[in-house]
Design an enzyme around this catalytic site. Sequence first.
Site, PDB file in Angstrom:
ATOM      1  N   CYS A  96       0.837  -1.200   0.000  1.00 47.19           N
ATOM      2  CA  CYS A  96       0.000   0.000   0.000  1.00 47.19           C
ATOM      3  C   CYS A  96       0.875   1.255   0.000  1.00 47.19           C
ATOM      4  O   CYS A  96       1.739   1.402   0.875  1.00 47.19           O
ATOM      5  CB  CYS A  96      -0.914   0.007   1.225  1.00 47.19           C
ATOM      6  SG  CYS A  96      -1.887   1.517   1.373  1.00 47.19           S
ATOM      7  N   CYS A 105      -4.342  -0.134   8.607  1.00 43.49           N
ATOM      8  CA  CYS A 105      -3.638  -1.424   8.761  1.00 43.49           C
ATOM      9  C   CYS A 105      -2.403  -1.216   9.643  1.00 43.49           C
ATOM     10  O   CYS A 105      -1.812  -0.138   9.661  1.00 43.49           O
ATOM     11  CB  CYS A 105      -3.177  -1.960   7.410  1.00 43.49           C
ATOM     12  SG  CYS A 105      -4.490  -2.380   6.262  1.00 43.49           S
ATOM     13  N   CYS A 191      -7.811   1.381  -1.664  1.00 42.38           N
ATOM     14  CA  CYS A 191      -7.491   0.707  -0.395  1.00 42.38           C
ATOM     15  C   CYS A 191      -7.431  -0.784  -0.685  1.00 42.38           C
ATOM     16  O   CYS A 191      -8.408  -1.375  -1.142  1.00 42.38           O
ATOM     17  CB  CYS A 191      -8.551   1.016   0.660  1.00 42.38           C
ATOM     18  SG  CYS A 191      -8.326   0.055   2.177  1.00 42.38           S
ATOM     19  N   TYR A 344     -26.075 -12.692  21.780  1.00 40.83           N
ATOM     20  CA  TYR A 344     -25.846 -11.369  21.178  1.00 40.83           C
ATOM     21  C   TYR A 344     -26.099 -11.545  19.683  1.00 40.83           C
ATOM     22  O   TYR A 344     -25.170 -11.585  18.884  1.00 40.83           O
ATOM     23  CB  TYR A 344     -24.412 -10.883  21.406  1.00 40.83           C
ATOM     24  CG  TYR A 344     -24.050 -10.585  22.844  1.00 40.83           C
ATOM     25  CD1 TYR A 344     -24.172  -9.294  23.355  1.00 40.83           C
ATOM     26  CD2 TYR A 344     -23.547 -11.573  23.681  1.00 40.83           C
ATOM     27  CE1 TYR A 344     -23.813  -9.002  24.667  1.00 40.83           C
ATOM     28  CE2 TYR A 344     -23.187 -11.293  24.993  1.00 40.83           C
ATOM     29  CZ  TYR A 344     -23.320 -10.012  25.483  1.00 40.83           C
ATOM     30  OH  TYR A 344     -22.955  -9.724  26.777  1.00 40.83           O
ATOM     31  N   GLU A 365     -31.076  -9.515  21.484  1.00 41.07           N
ATOM     32  CA  GLU A 365     -30.206  -8.396  21.113  1.00 41.07           C
ATOM     33  C   GLU A 365     -30.815  -7.120  21.667  1.00 41.07           C
ATOM     34  O   GLU A 365     -32.031  -6.932  21.634  1.00 41.07           O
ATOM     35  CB  GLU A 365     -30.084  -8.321  19.584  1.00 41.07           C
ATOM     36  CG  GLU A 365     -29.422  -7.090  19.030  1.00 41.07           C
ATOM     37  CD  GLU A 365     -27.974  -6.969  19.479  1.00 41.07           C
ATOM     38  OE1 GLU A 365     -27.643  -5.898  20.028  1.00 41.07           O
ATOM     39  OE2 GLU A 365     -27.195  -7.922  19.287  1.00 41.07           O
ATOM     40  N   CYS A 440     -14.140 -11.075  19.602  1.00 43.24           N
ATOM     41  CA  CYS A 440     -13.287 -10.219  18.774  1.00 43.24           C
ATOM     42  C   CYS A 440     -12.187  -9.572  19.600  1.00 43.24           C
ATOM     43  O   CYS A 440     -11.468  -8.701  19.115  1.00 43.24           O
ATOM     44  CB  CYS A 440     -14.128  -9.145  18.081  1.00 43.24           C
ATOM     45  SG  CYS A 440     -15.005  -8.063  19.226  1.00 43.24           S
TER      46      CYS A 440
END
EC number: 2.1.1.190
Length: 484
Positions: A96, A105, A191, A344, A365, A440
């Site tokens: 990039c 990134c 990108c 969730y 949720e 995550c």
Amino acid sequence: MKKQRDRARGMKANAGKAEAIAGLPVVKNDEVIIDIIGMNHDGEGVGRAEGYTLFVAGALPGEQARVKVLKTKKQYGYAKLLELLQTSPQRVTAPCPIYHQCGGCQLQHLGYSGQLEWKRQHVVDALERIGKLTVAKEDDSTAIRVLPTLGMSEPWRYRNKAQVPVGVTDGALVGGFYARGSHRIIDMETCLIQHENNDDVVAKVKEIARRLGISAYDEESGQGLLRHVVVKVGFKTGEMMLVLVTNGDKIPRAQEWIEAIRHEIPAVVSICQNVNKRQTNVIFGDVTRVLWGRETIYDYIGDVKFAISARSFYQVNPVQTEVLYGKTVEYAGLTGKETVIDAYCGIGTISLFLAQHAAKVYGVEIVPEAIEDARRNAKLNGMDNVTFEVGASEDVIPSWKEQDIEADIIVVDPPRKGCDPRLLETILEMKPERVVYVSCNPSTLARDLRVLEDGGYRTVEVQPVDMFPHTVHVECCSLLVRND
């Protein structure tokens, strides 16, 4: 006299600061040579100067570097990479052109196999350090197996959604990404982690806006109209949605804008406007309207079809989402007879995957719009064995229990902050046979696994999945079983 007093106060403050961290082997602006021995969770190289830790952006483990000290704290400091004296065999040239300016990134300078290894190790370190959990070194059935990270065969152009801030530089409208650690916009034409069509739409929208004299939003003054350009693309369907986020209700020359977009970007089937007049970092405001075309676009994950609206959350890497959800179904061990709770559920992505293999799925949720989307998606796929309810998991799930709804498996996919403590208590009270934890954030995953282990569960296996190549983020799917 006032200037002298201020200067004296400043000198005194600086002296106090220097005294607070006296004895450090380095001070700001020192140049030192260090060996890089690891990488932290932000992807920065970790080195030692006479035992003092320095974090160096762009440096890799196994490298020797000459660095300049930028900032010191009591326990650690930050340094700038000046020169590599010894280079890691895993170092590559970032493809990039704006990689070193853009903050999107963090790992393009590390070869992809090295990224996958580091992400696995990042998970292992969190489990051991934060969760005080034992990770298997070999074939140890009593310890947690952390499998090699599941990566992509083609780890570029994977994002189906672009959210591009718009601003003014030297009097001209620009749109791109924020420079690392700032809100200065780097104008961007391409990108490498975005779907190519998203690049095309963003470039054409900027060009049309300049042509029509549309003003760009200025964060400092709060003036200007166009704040963000948001583009969504269906990987399987090719359908595209454009959302113009504006600092006001009216768009000058709106019909000309719509006609230009329709003519120049025929893949766009939905043009929406979102109004956000608040001075905030949050992208979307409360009002969304369709300017032209449909309210939703459609895409598939596996065989499940999803309707995606302007505000609905949808995983940004559909290829790896299918991998992650496939692992979730595998860990759930479904035979078609089980009752599953998805704690969730969002717009129902995991729920509908599970519903293909379970007797009954209940999804909960806290966001009402997400539940509307989830119900719509269930109907879209003809799935009548799924029930969705609005509310906090820790409130709704106990009420389900009072209705004699017992879960064989509970699946959780919480935000980065992890599970609410009351939800973890609820899981321990309901005692499902299995818990599948999709995460995550390895740090909050490790914390929550510790709670579940202390409450009578055993973590069998953790599977890292690379949902965001070339960034420091890693997703995990974990299997826990109840101790007999």
